[in-house]
Structure formats: C-alpha cells, structure tokens
Design an enzyme around this catalytic site. Structure first.
Site, short mmCIF file in Angstrom:
data_model
loop_
_atom_site.label_atom_id
_atom_site.label_comp_id
_atom_site.label_asym_id
_atom_site.label_seq_id
_atom_site.Cartn_x
_atom_site.Cartn_y
_atom_site.Cartn_z
N GLU A 1 -20.74 -38.31 -30.89
CA GLU A 1 -20.12 -37.09 -31.29
C GLU A 1 -18.89 -37.73 -32.44
O GLU A 1 -17.97 -37.17 -33.19
CB GLU A 1 -18.98 -36.73 -30.40
CG GLU A 1 -18.71 -34.98 -29.63
CD GLU A 1 -17.84 -34.61 -28.33
OE1 GLU A 1 -19.20 -34.29 -27.72
OE2 GLU A 1 -16.79 -35.44 -28.75
N HIS B 1 -40.08 -49.60 -16.40
CA HIS B 1 -41.33 -48.76 -16.03
C HIS B 1 -40.85 -47.74 -16.83
O HIS B 1 -41.28 -46.89 -15.87
CB HIS B 1 -40.80 -49.48 -14.92
CG HIS B 1 -40.87 -50.95 -14.18
ND1 HIS B 1 -42.14 -50.64 -13.93
CD2 HIS B 1 -40.08 -51.60 -13.82
CE1 HIS B 1 -42.00 -52.60 -13.93
NE2 HIS B 1 -40.67 -52.47 -13.71
N LYS C 1 -18.23 -23.98 -28.86
CA LYS C 1 -17.10 -23.91 -28.18
C LYS C 1 -16.94 -22.37 -28.28
O LYS C 1 -16.80 -21.29 -27.93
CB LYS C 1 -15.95 -24.76 -28.26
CG LYS C 1 -16.57 -25.69 -27.36
CD LYS C 1 -14.72 -26.65 -27.29
CE LYS C 1 -14.79 -27.81 -26.61
NZ LYS C 1 -13.65 -28.12 -26.34
O1 PA5 Z 1 -14.40 -36.14 -27.54
C1 PA5 Z 1 -13.72 -34.32 -26.88
O2 PA5 Z 1 -12.99 -34.75 -27.40
C2 PA5 Z 1 -14.85 -34.00 -26.20
O3 PA5 Z 1 -15.68 -34.71 -25.89
C3 PA5 Z 1 -14.58 -33.50 -25.52
O4 PA5 Z 1 -13.62 -34.22 -24.57
C4 PA5 Z 1 -14.56 -32.26 -24.75
O5 PA5 Z 1 -15.32 -31.04 -25.90
C5 PA5 Z 1 -13.66 -30.97 -23.41
O6 PA5 Z 1 -12.65 -30.64 -24.36
P1 PA5 Z 1 -11.39 -30.44 -23.43
O7 PA5 Z 1 -10.55 -32.15 -23.28
O8 PA5 Z 1 -10.60 -30.04 -24.55
O9 PA5 Z 1 -11.67 -30.10 -21.95
#
Ligand code: PA5
Length: 479
Positions: free
Chosen positions: A305, A334, A448
């Site tokens: 990410e 394995h 989202k």
């Molecule tokens: O790293 C990030 O920003 C994302 O993976 C969020 O943690 C994830 O989308 C969840 O978002 P939120 O904490 O706003 O629910």
C-alpha cells in the site's frame, strides 16, 4: 534481566545478513554489486536529509511513536486494566492497518493457543477475537460463542467510517444492546479513532464510549505503535513499554545516513535495486516461525500500500511497486519453494529467523533401523527449523536467487518492537527511493468510494449510476 539493561538490549539486537543479495554471492546478473550500492549513496544522503527534516517538522509522526508521552501510555494501560478486570472476551473490530498490526503482535507474543488457555493460564487476560473481514459465517460464529455480559469491543477505524468495520460494529453493538440493555452497553465499548474527525468519534462522544486517539499524522499501516496496536497488546498482557523500547533501540540503529550502517535503509536499497536493476518484481517475506506469519501479512500491506503507486511525487505516471508475498517456513518449503528456486528470476526473498525459540523439544530416538528417519532422533525441533532455513537460503543462493535473512535472537516484545520499527522506516525510505508518496493510498480510497456508492451512501448517487452503467456492459460470461 530487565529490558532496560543495555547489555540485555544489545544481546537482543536483530541483524540483517545480506550476503546472498550480492553479486559476490550470486553473480552480477541477479546480485547487487558494491558499485550499485555506492551509487545510491548520494541520493541516500539527500533522502536522509529530507527525512530528518520532515521528522523534525512532525511530518513523520510514526517515527516518534517509540517516545510517546507517559500520559498517552498511561491511558492505554489504564483502559487495559479496566478490560482485564471486567471482561473475559475482547473483540477487536478493524481492517487493514487497523487490524493487521494488533494481529501480528498477538500471534508473535502470545501463546499459540491463547484463547484455549484458562483465564489463569492467560494471566487474567480475556480471550481475543479479531473481526477484520466482512464474513457472515465468521461473524455468526462469533455471535454463537460470545457471552455479552463479559465481552468488550474495541472498534478501530482512523477515518471513522470504513464500511467493513462499521458494519461489523453495528451488528455486534446491536447484539450487545440486546443482551445487556441500552443503558449498560456503552461500558463495553472502546473506540480507537481520530481525536476529532469522523463518524466514530462523534458516536463515541454522543454514546459515552471510552475512546483512544490515533494521532492524526499516523496512517493506518504505520499505526501499530499507537493505541491501534497497543491496547489489545496490553489487554493480553504484552509489555508495551518493552515493545516501544525495542522500537526506540532500532530507531537509534537507524540514525546513520550511510547505507551500510543503517539496516532499514540498507534493506530498502537492496529490495529497491533488486526490483529496479535486477527485475525482481516480487518480494517474498518468509519467516521461519508460525508466530511471525501475521507479521509477514502486516509487512505485505505496508510494502504494497505504501509503494504501489501510479504517480511520482512530481506527478509523472510511474506505476511502481514490488508485489509482496507472505510465506512461512518450513511449511511453504513444501508448497512455494520449488517456484522460488526454479521458476522465473523475478523474486527476492527475505527470511526471518528466530535464533532461540525458547523451547527445548528434543526429537525422540526411535526406529533406529530406519535410516531415513533415525538421524532425526536426538536433535532439537528448533535446530531442525534453523537447519531448514539455512539450507533453503543456500539452495536459493546456489540457484542465483537473491535472499537475505533478518535474524532475531529471541521473540519478545523488545525484538518485535525492533522488527516492526525497522520495516516501517525501510518502507518510508523505499518510498523516497521510488520517488513516490509512501503515506497515501488513493487506490484503496477508490475502492472505498465505489463501495459507498453501491451501498447507497448519500452524496454518492452519481458514482452509483456510473458503476451500474459499467456493470450493465459486462457481458463476457463463461457459463
Ligand atoms: O493503511 C491504511 O491507511 C489502510 O489500510 C487503512 O488502515 C484501512 O483502509 C482501514 O482504514 P480505517 O482505519 O480508516 O478504517
């Protein structure tokens, strides 16, 4: 010995062996030369200068989490004591960066069958359950086994409105209210969210939930050392001060701007060069420890990410990012290893090796006439695992497959603090090497937004029509 003792801390220092990443070990076609590393030093100097300045300006808040105030830690510890004193079950509701860090810590540092231990066996801590997906069967399963009068919910969302988290929370909250009554339920809930913004913060205030703050400058995947990771850790009896001391220790090791003296920068540079100079588009993290499997998932999210980006910071289309893959040794020897050793030359493997498992489990001597198994008797189970990791690294090396090994003396809160901190700094530095913003996630946001539209959220009507139009044109069905 106390974790604050410097000799003990030094004995727990984690190390990076990058021998098998180098051209000396695997040849120049796939291995990194000294010159390639040296050539990165000038840009490293500049990135180090920028990161240091940004940190001083408070823009890299995750880096200062090891030194957070006594008050914020006391609040977490106080709440953890409240939960431990009152409840037998603790449900953590979150997703992505709001769930992976807590799960990584739980798996690494708690008993492998934690929830099956008696309360005494868990030193008075409640059982812990993670609700980190939209899965009707799994949620129903949880509802089947929970007794609500003894259950606390920790709902975690930085934005305060993530559809998966809030849907799960709404369902659990309703079940809780049905069981304990509207007037009592708020005492069972702790919200972890932005200090001011978002729907969850407003709900927490209006309903009177206990609440913890996710510092505004810390993104989800960099939040394991905030209340996101710390509350559930403290609830389960993990020493969070020791965890942060480990992170601070690693911070000290990551002060140098010299690539070879800074483990986080060096590992980032090696993976970056493996990707951009040697075409290793896939980055496998393979801990030789079932306890670290979630840490590999956590890292996969962090690396994917943060680095998987369309645009550079200057706005050019770059479409960069290495694909992270989580594996676990010895199990995946394995399953995956054949591909890693003989498949395409597109992977770099990072092993994590725990020197001392903390257990002595000798393999019994038996069936001495069976030479295929008799050699195992008398060895220790941990010794077998380490031998397998060594053997796998060597097999990869002899097939010219780059690999490095992060070696952890022992799994404890201090070494986990080091590991998770190092990987975060490594990721931030790698982002600068790629020239992208490691701290945003526009792709995730797109997903989202589309979900909000499909589910009929107000303000997303046009988006909904646009998606429905696209869906109507999907006409290639195989059956
Ligand atoms: O790293 C990030 O920003 C994302 O993976 C969020 O943690 C994830 O989308 C969840 O978002 P939120 O904490 O706003 O629910």
């Amino acid at each position: 010995m106390d974790y604050k003792d410097s000799a003990w801390q030094d004995s727990m220092r984690i190390r990076l062996d990058y021998t098998n990443m180098t051209a000396d070990a695997i040849g120049e076609e796939h291995g990194i030369t000294d010159k390639q590393l040296d050539d990165l030093q000038p840009i490293t100097d500049e990135i180090h200068r920028q990161l240091t300045e940004r940190r001083k300006a408070g823009e890299l808040a995750f880096m200062d989490l090891p030194y957070q105030s006594k008050e914020s830690l006391s609040k977490i510890i106080e709440l953890s004591k409240y939960v431990r004193g009152k409840f037998d079950n603790f449900i953590l509701v979150g997703i992505g960066g709001s769930a992976l860090g807590p799960q990584a810590l739980h798996q690494a540092l708690n008993h492998p069958y934690y929830n099956l231990l008696s309360k005494q066996g868990r030193n008075g801590s409640p059982r812990i359950f993670f609700t980190d997906n939209v899965d009707a069967g799994k949620l129903k399963g949880l509802l089947d086994i929970i007794s609500w009068d003894k259950t606390a919910i920790n709902v975690i969302t930085k934005s305060g409105s993530t559809a998966e988290t809030m849907s799960n929370f709404l369902i659990l909250r309703k079940a809780l209210i049905d069981a304990v009554g509207e007037e009592n339920y708020a005492k069972h809930i702790i919200a972890t969210t932005d200090p001011k913004k978002g729907a969850l913060r407003q709900i927490a205030v209006s309903q009177g939930y206990a609440a913890l703050d996710i510092p505004p400058g810390v993104g989800g995947r960099f939040s394991v050392f905030t209340p996101v990771g710390l509350l559930s850790a403290a609830v389960c009896g993990i020493d969070i001060r020791q965890l942060l001391a480990g992170a601070a220790y690693m911070d000290k090791l990551c002060q140098s701007g010299k690539l070879r003296d800074n483990p986080a920068y060096l590992n980032a540079a090696l993976l970056y060069l493996a990707d951009t100079a040697k075409n290793k588009r896939i980055c496998v993290m393979m801990p030789y420890s079932s306890s670290l499997q979630y840490s590999a998932f956590w890292f996969a999210q962090l690396w994917a990410e943060s680095l998987g980006k369309k645009y550079s910071v200057s706005g050019d289309v770059v479409n960069v990012g290495q694909t992270p893959v989580g594996a676990v040794g010895a199990t995946d020897q394995h399953s995956q290893l054949q591909l890693y050793i003989e498949g395409p030359f597109d992977k770099v493997i990072t092993f994590i090796r725990v020197q001392d498992s903390g257990y002595n489990i000798p393999i019994p001597l038996a069936f001495l006439q069976q030479e295929g198994i008799s050699y195992l008797g008398g060895h220790d189970l941990g010794e077998l695992l380490l031998a397998e990791q060594t053997a796998t690294a060597l097999a990869l090396k002899s097939n010219k497959r780059p690999n490095c090994t992060i070696s952890i003396p022992k799994l404890n809160a201090f070494t986990m603090g080091q590991l998770l901190y190092m990987l975060q700094v490594q990721t931030a530095f790698a982002g600068s090497l790629y020239g992208i913003n490691a701290f945003d996630q526009p792709g995730v946001e797109q997903g989202k937004q589309a979900t909000y539209a499909l589910m009929g959220r107000i303000g997303y009507e046009d988006k909904k029509l646009e998606i429905e139009d696209k869906l109507a044109k999907q006409n290639k069905w195989a059956v």
